[in-house]
Design a protein around this motif. Structure first.
Motif, short mmCIF file in Angstrom:
data_model
loop_
_atom_site.label_atom_id
_atom_site.label_comp_id
_atom_site.label_asym_id
_atom_site.label_seq_id
_atom_site.Cartn_x
_atom_site.Cartn_y
_atom_site.Cartn_z
N MET A 43 0.63 -1.32 0.15
CA MET A 43 0.00 0.07 -0.17
C MET A 43 1.20 1.41 -0.10
SD MET A 43 -3.14 1.00 2.79
CE MET A 43 -4.62 0.79 1.46
N THR A 44 0.40 2.00 -0.24
CA THR A 44 1.24 2.94 -0.46
C THR A 44 1.05 4.07 0.62
OG1 THR A 44 0.91 3.31 -3.04
CG2 THR A 44 1.46 6.08 -2.52
N LEU A 45 2.31 5.21 1.12
CA LEU A 45 2.33 5.30 2.74
C LEU A 45 1.68 7.40 2.24
CD1 LEU A 45 5.15 5.79 4.26
CD2 LEU A 45 2.60 4.76 4.51
N THR A 46 0.60 7.54 2.76
CA THR A 46 -0.14 9.07 2.67
C THR A 46 0.71 10.02 3.38
OG1 THR A 46 -2.40 8.63 3.44
CG2 THR A 46 -1.75 8.41 1.21
N ARG A 47 0.36 11.13 3.43
CA ARG A 47 0.85 11.86 4.82
C ARG A 47 0.22 11.53 5.88
NH1 ARG A 47 1.17 17.82 2.26
NH2 ARG A 47 2.70 17.05 2.54
N GLY A 48 0.55 11.95 6.61
CA GLY A 48 0.15 11.66 8.90
C GLY A 48 0.38 13.21 9.18
N ARG A 49 1.00 13.04 10.27
CA ARG A 49 1.49 14.98 10.86
C ARG A 49 2.06 14.79 12.11
NH1 ARG A 49 0.08 12.44 16.42
NH2 ARG A 49 0.67 10.45 17.20
N PHE A 50 2.53 16.28 12.02
CA PHE A 50 3.10 16.64 12.51
C PHE A 50 3.81 15.52 13.74
CE2 PHE A 50 5.63 19.48 15.40
CZ PHE A 50 7.05 19.66 14.69
N ILE A 51 4.56 14.98 15.07
CA ILE A 51 4.33 14.96 15.99
C ILE A 51 5.03 16.40 17.20
CG2 ILE A 51 4.77 13.59 18.18
CD1 ILE A 51 4.13 10.91 15.90
N SER A 52 6.67 16.07 17.02
CA SER A 52 6.77 17.16 18.36
C SER A 52 8.65 17.28 17.36
CB SER A 52 7.09 16.33 19.03
OG SER A 52 8.21 15.25 18.97
N HIS A 53 9.01 17.80 17.71
CA HIS A 53 10.80 18.18 17.59
C HIS A 53 11.23 18.15 19.28
CE1 HIS A 53 14.18 21.34 18.02
NE2 HIS A 53 15.14 20.42 17.45
N GLU A 54 12.29 16.98 19.01
CA GLU A 54 12.91 16.29 20.83
C GLU A 54 13.85 17.44 20.34
OE1 GLU A 54 12.17 12.71 20.79
OE2 GLU A 54 10.07 12.23 20.95
N TYR A 55 14.56 18.65 20.92
CA TYR A 55 15.65 19.43 20.65
C TYR A 55 16.72 18.01 21.26
CZ TYR A 55 19.45 22.57 22.43
OH TYR A 55 20.23 22.62 22.47
N ASP A 56 16.41 17.28 22.18
CA ASP A 56 17.44 16.31 23.13
C ASP A 56 18.04 15.28 22.00
OD1 ASP A 56 17.54 17.87 25.66
OD2 ASP A 56 16.39 16.24 26.67
N ARG A 57 17.01 14.56 22.00
CA ARG A 57 17.53 13.64 19.80
C ARG A 57 17.94 14.18 19.29
NH1 ARG A 57 12.76 9.44 20.45
NH2 ARG A 57 14.61 8.09 18.79
#
Length: 92
Positions: free
Chosen positions: A1-15
């Protein structure tokens, strides 16, 4: 199956990553891209941590296209399995 757009989750500064998702039908696929890979994709000075979501939005089409390629090639990492993008993933 083809991937479609999901969602922005977060910016993890430490990682030093940006977490986002893609969708395979009803299944959410966890994804991440290193902030250094995003900086390599965009010329100019490095962005500040509070600007990472906007940077991801600007680069989203390229990032998601590469995530979809890795997904099709079943290049999963981690637990639960997901897609991790680094600078090397965008080199010709």
């Amino acid at each position: 199956m083809t991937l479609t757009r999901g969602r922005f989750i977060s910016h993890e500064y430490d990682r030093m990553i940006v977490r986002f998702s893609m969708q395979d039908g009803a299944r959410e696929v966890p994804c991440a891209i290193s902030t250094s890979a995003m900086d390599d994709l965009e010329p100019g000075p490095r962005v500040r941590p509070e600007q990472r979501e906007a940077q991801f939005t600007r680069l989203r089409d390229r990032i998601e296209a590469r995530a979809a390629s890795k997904y099709s090639a079943t290049e999963f990492e981690g637990t639960p399995p997901g897609i991790v993008l680094r600078g090397i993933d965008f080199r010709p």
